[in-house]
Design a protein around this motif. Sequence first.
Motif, PDB file in Angstrom:
ATOM      1  N   ALA A 150       9.344  -2.546  10.536  1.00  0.00           N
ATOM      2  CA  ALA A 150       9.400  -3.997  10.350  1.00  0.00           C
ATOM      3  C   ALA A 150      10.796  -4.533  10.598  1.00  0.00           C
ATOM      4  O   ALA A 150      10.971  -5.646  11.118  1.00  0.00           O
ATOM      5  N   ALA A 151      11.805  -3.758  10.236  1.00  0.00           N
ATOM      6  CA  ALA A 151      13.185  -4.191  10.452  1.00  0.00           C
ATOM      7  C   ALA A 151      13.500  -4.322  11.937  1.00  0.00           C
ATOM      8  O   ALA A 151      14.361  -5.113  12.334  1.00  0.00           O
ATOM      9  N   GLU A 152      12.778  -3.562  12.767  1.00  0.00           N
ATOM     10  CA  GLU A 152      13.033  -3.586  14.201  1.00  0.00           C
ATOM     11  C   GLU A 152      12.177  -4.609  14.941  1.00  0.00           C
ATOM     12  O   GLU A 152      12.688  -5.349  15.777  1.00  0.00           O
ATOM     13  N   ILE A 153      10.877  -4.653  14.642  1.00  0.00           N
ATOM     14  CA  ILE A 153       9.995  -5.467  15.487  1.00  0.00           C
ATOM     15  C   ILE A 153       9.103  -6.412  14.674  1.00  0.00           C
ATOM     16  O   ILE A 153       8.174  -7.007  15.221  1.00  0.00           O
ATOM     17  N   GLY A 154       9.382  -6.566  13.384  1.00  0.00           N
ATOM     18  CA  GLY A 154       8.569  -7.440  12.544  1.00  0.00           C
ATOM     19  C   GLY A 154       8.713  -8.906  12.917  1.00  0.00           C
ATOM     20  O   GLY A 154       9.807  -9.375  13.231  1.00  0.00           O
ATOM     21  N   GLU A 155       7.601  -9.640  12.888  1.00  0.00           N
ATOM     22  CA  GLU A 155       7.588 -11.077  13.161  1.00  0.00           C
ATOM     23  C   GLU A 155       7.201 -11.805  11.884  1.00  0.00           C
ATOM     24  O   GLU A 155       6.064 -11.719  11.425  1.00  0.00           O
ATOM     25  N   ARG A 156       8.181 -12.513  11.310  1.00  0.00           N
ATOM     26  CA  ARG A 156       7.956 -13.175  10.021  1.00  0.00           C
ATOM     27  C   ARG A 156       7.200 -14.482  10.212  1.00  0.00           C
ATOM     28  O   ARG A 156       7.561 -15.308  11.049  1.00  0.00           O
ATOM     29  N   GLY A 157       6.147 -14.652   9.419  1.00  0.00           N
ATOM     30  CA  GLY A 157       5.361 -15.874   9.457  1.00  0.00           C
ATOM     31  C   GLY A 157       5.847 -16.899   8.446  1.00  0.00           C
ATOM     32  O   GLY A 157       6.613 -16.584   7.534  1.00  0.00           O
ATOM     33  N   ASP A 158       5.386 -18.134   8.602  1.00  0.00           N
ATOM     34  CA  ASP A 158       5.776 -19.204   7.684  1.00  0.00           C
ATOM     35  C   ASP A 158       5.281 -18.957   6.262  1.00  0.00           C
ATOM     36  O   ASP A 158       5.836 -19.500   5.304  1.00  0.00           O
ATOM     37  N   ASP A 159       4.236 -18.144   6.139  1.00  0.00           N
ATOM     38  CA  ASP A 159       3.668 -17.857   4.823  1.00  0.00           C
ATOM     39  C   ASP A 159       4.338 -16.653   4.143  1.00  0.00           C
ATOM     40  O   ASP A 159       3.889 -16.191   3.092  1.00  0.00           O
ATOM     41  N   GLY A 160       5.390 -16.115   4.758  1.00  0.00           N
ATOM     42  CA  GLY A 160       6.104 -14.985   4.154  1.00  0.00           C
ATOM     43  C   GLY A 160       5.594 -13.625   4.581  1.00  0.00           C
ATOM     44  O   GLY A 160       6.180 -12.611   4.204  1.00  0.00           O
ATOM     45  N   THR A 161       4.517 -13.590   5.355  1.00  0.00           N
ATOM     46  CA  THR A 161       4.016 -12.304   5.836  1.00  0.00           C
ATOM     47  C   THR A 161       4.875 -11.828   7.022  1.00  0.00           C
ATOM     48  O   THR A 161       5.602 -12.613   7.635  1.00  0.00           O
ATOM     49  N   VAL A 162       4.769 -10.537   7.318  1.00  0.00           N
ATOM     50  CA  VAL A 162       5.493  -9.961   8.457  1.00  0.00           C
ATOM     51  C   VAL A 162       4.495  -9.181   9.300  1.00  0.00           C
ATOM     52  O   VAL A 162       3.867  -8.238   8.811  1.00  0.00           O
ATOM     53  N   HIS A 195      -3.754  -5.299  -1.303  1.00  0.00           N
ATOM     54  CA  HIS A 195      -3.274  -6.535  -0.662  1.00  0.00           C
ATOM     55  C   HIS A 195      -1.782  -6.488  -0.343  1.00  0.00           C
ATOM     56  O   HIS A 195      -1.137  -7.542  -0.240  1.00  0.00           O
ATOM     57  N   VAL A 196      -1.267  -5.289  -0.172  1.00  0.00           N
ATOM     58  CA  VAL A 196       0.118  -5.143   0.285  1.00  0.00           C
ATOM     59  C   VAL A 196       0.159  -5.243   1.807  1.00  0.00           C
ATOM     60  O   VAL A 196       1.063  -5.844   2.388  1.00  0.00           O
ATOM     61  N   LEU A 197      -0.859  -4.674   2.475  1.00  0.00           N
ATOM     62  CA  LEU A 197      -0.981  -4.695   3.925  1.00  0.00           C
ATOM     63  C   LEU A 197      -2.337  -5.230   4.342  1.00  0.00           C
ATOM     64  O   LEU A 197      -3.313  -5.131   3.594  1.00  0.00           O
ATOM     65  N   ALA A 198      -2.391  -5.760   5.564  1.00  0.00           N
ATOM     66  CA  ALA A 198      -3.657  -6.051   6.238  1.00  0.00           C
ATOM     67  C   ALA A 198      -3.654  -5.222   7.514  1.00  0.00           C
ATOM     68  O   ALA A 198      -2.694  -5.269   8.294  1.00  0.00           O
ATOM     69  N   LEU A 199      -4.705  -4.459   7.733  1.00  0.00           N
ATOM     70  CA  LEU A 199      -4.722  -3.488   8.825  1.00  0.00           C
ATOM     71  C   LEU A 199      -5.529  -3.971  10.015  1.00  0.00           C
ATOM     72  O   LEU A 199      -6.607  -4.540   9.868  1.00  0.00           O
ATOM     73  N   GLY A 200      -4.989  -3.734  11.206  1.00  0.00           N
ATOM     74  CA  GLY A 200      -5.689  -3.949  12.457  1.00  0.00           C
ATOM     75  C   GLY A 200      -5.665  -2.659  13.252  1.00  0.00           C
ATOM     76  O   GLY A 200      -5.101  -1.658  12.808  1.00  0.00           O
ATOM     77  N   ARG A 201      -6.230  -2.684  14.443  1.00  0.00           N
ATOM     78  CA  ARG A 201      -6.321  -1.457  15.229  1.00  0.00           C
ATOM     79  C   ARG A 201      -4.932  -0.927  15.612  1.00  0.00           C
ATOM     80  O   ARG A 201      -4.633   0.238  15.400  1.00  0.00           O
ATOM     81  N   GLU A 202      -4.117  -1.755  16.217  1.00  0.00           N
ATOM     82  CA  GLU A 202      -2.750  -1.349  16.567  1.00  0.00           C
ATOM     83  C   GLU A 202      -1.749  -2.363  16.018  1.00  0.00           C
ATOM     84  O   GLU A 202      -0.643  -2.514  16.529  1.00  0.00           O
ATOM     85  N   ARG A 203      -2.148  -3.024  14.963  1.00  0.00           N
ATOM     86  CA  ARG A 203      -1.343  -4.082  14.377  1.00  0.00           C
ATOM     87  C   ARG A 203      -1.542  -4.056  12.874  1.00  0.00           C
ATOM     88  O   ARG A 203      -2.610  -3.727  12.391  1.00  0.00           O
ATOM     89  N   LEU A 204      -0.498  -4.367  12.147  1.00  0.00           N
ATOM     90  CA  LEU A 204      -0.664  -4.540  10.712  1.00  0.00           C
ATOM     91  C   LEU A 204       0.213  -5.690  10.248  1.00  0.00           C
ATOM     92  O   LEU A 204       1.172  -6.075  10.914  1.00  0.00           O
ATOM     93  N   VAL A 205      -0.154  -6.248   9.106  1.00  0.00           N
ATOM     94  CA  VAL A 205       0.585  -7.370   8.529  1.00  0.00           C
ATOM     95  C   VAL A 205       1.025  -6.997   7.127  1.00  0.00           C
ATOM     96  O   VAL A 205       0.211  -6.535   6.318  1.00  0.00           O
ATOM     97  N   ILE A 206       2.306  -7.151   6.863  1.00  0.00           N
ATOM     98  CA  ILE A 206       2.818  -6.944   5.506  1.00  0.00           C
ATOM     99  C   ILE A 206       2.581  -8.220   4.723  1.00  0.00           C
ATOM    100  O   ILE A 206       3.182  -9.258   4.998  1.00  0.00           O
ATOM    101  N   ARG A 207       1.692  -8.147   3.749  1.00  0.00           N
ATOM    102  CA  ARG A 207       1.377  -9.317   2.943  1.00  0.00           C
ATOM    103  C   ARG A 207       2.356  -9.499   1.788  1.00  0.00           C
ATOM    104  O   ARG A 207       2.655 -10.617   1.392  1.00  0.00           O
ATOM    105  N   ASP A 208       2.816  -8.390   1.231  1.00  0.00           N
ATOM    106  CA  ASP A 208       3.688  -8.430   0.056  1.00  0.00           C
ATOM    107  C   ASP A 208       4.907  -7.543   0.314  1.00  0.00           C
ATOM    108  O   ASP A 208       4.890  -6.350   0.040  1.00  0.00           O
ATOM    109  N   SER A 209       5.970  -8.134   0.853  1.00  0.00           N
ATOM    110  CA  SER A 209       7.162  -7.366   1.212  1.00  0.00           C
ATOM    111  C   SER A 209       7.851  -6.778  -0.016  1.00  0.00           C
ATOM    112  O   SER A 209       8.371  -5.662   0.037  1.00  0.00           O
ATOM    113  N   ALA A 210       7.849  -7.515  -1.119  1.00  0.00           N
ATOM    114  CA  ALA A 210       8.499  -7.027  -2.330  1.00  0.00           C
ATOM    115  C   ALA A 210       7.799  -5.774  -2.852  1.00  0.00           C
ATOM    116  O   ALA A 210       8.448  -4.799  -3.249  1.00  0.00           O
ATOM    117  N   ALA A 211       6.470  -5.799  -2.848  1.00  0.00           N
ATOM    118  CA  ALA A 211       5.712  -4.643  -3.312  1.00  0.00           C
ATOM    119  C   ALA A 211       5.922  -3.440  -2.388  1.00  0.00           C
ATOM    120  O   ALA A 211       6.066  -2.309  -2.843  1.00  0.00           O
TER     121      ALA A 211
END
Length: 218
Positions: A150-162, A195-211
């Motif tokens: 995530a530190a290298e290629i993470g894309e931060r959303g307006d809702d705080g997800t990455v 609910h820390v992550l949301a999983l996709g086939r070759e993509r994932l979303v960090i829902r809770d960065s603090a956790a």
Amino acid sequence: MNFRRLVSDAAWNDLLHRGQRRRYARATWLFQQGESPDFVIALTDGIVKITQLMEDGTETPLALRGQGEVLGEIGALLDEPRSASVKAVSECVGYVLPAHAFRGHVDRHGLNPTVYRLAIQRMHENEQLRTALTRLPPQARVARVIRYLAAEIGERGDDGTVALHLGMSRDELAAMASMSRSSAMAVLRALHDAHVLALGRERLVIRDSAALTELSEG
């Protein structure tokens, strides 16, 4: 941290001006381990995967890199064969510069300390990750690797997800975490259910960065 963030606008734009723009389709090799370091690539769009062929013949993913990265610079400066392979995991755009022209660019803009600093930082990050993976439990291993990516290629959303476009299989992600695919999948499912992550086939979303950060510390 990447090359673009460490250099001035003038140095970056000069690098692109002296290179030849090239588009790479998904799954294309930009260059491969052992090849001659004849050129470097300044990546302006897309994500690539860095892999290394081990002595036992297995190919291990080392990192993902995104726009603003210069690829193959160490081999070009040292005039040594490529130490790793680079493959596009999305459609990419890069500017290709001959090795001698890149060395001239580094000298002209006084960038030797910058390139050295970036190389040492990469080595330090990789060493820290490898060390952590020898002592952390499975859940923390996966969390640590995802934080690293995530530190290298993470894309931060307006809702705080990455969001992370991984472009790698679950087997490769497990290999990065130094664990089996089944163990890594069990951890990913648990993080998804929590609910820390949301999983996709070759993509994932960090829902809770603090956790995720807390989990990565074991």
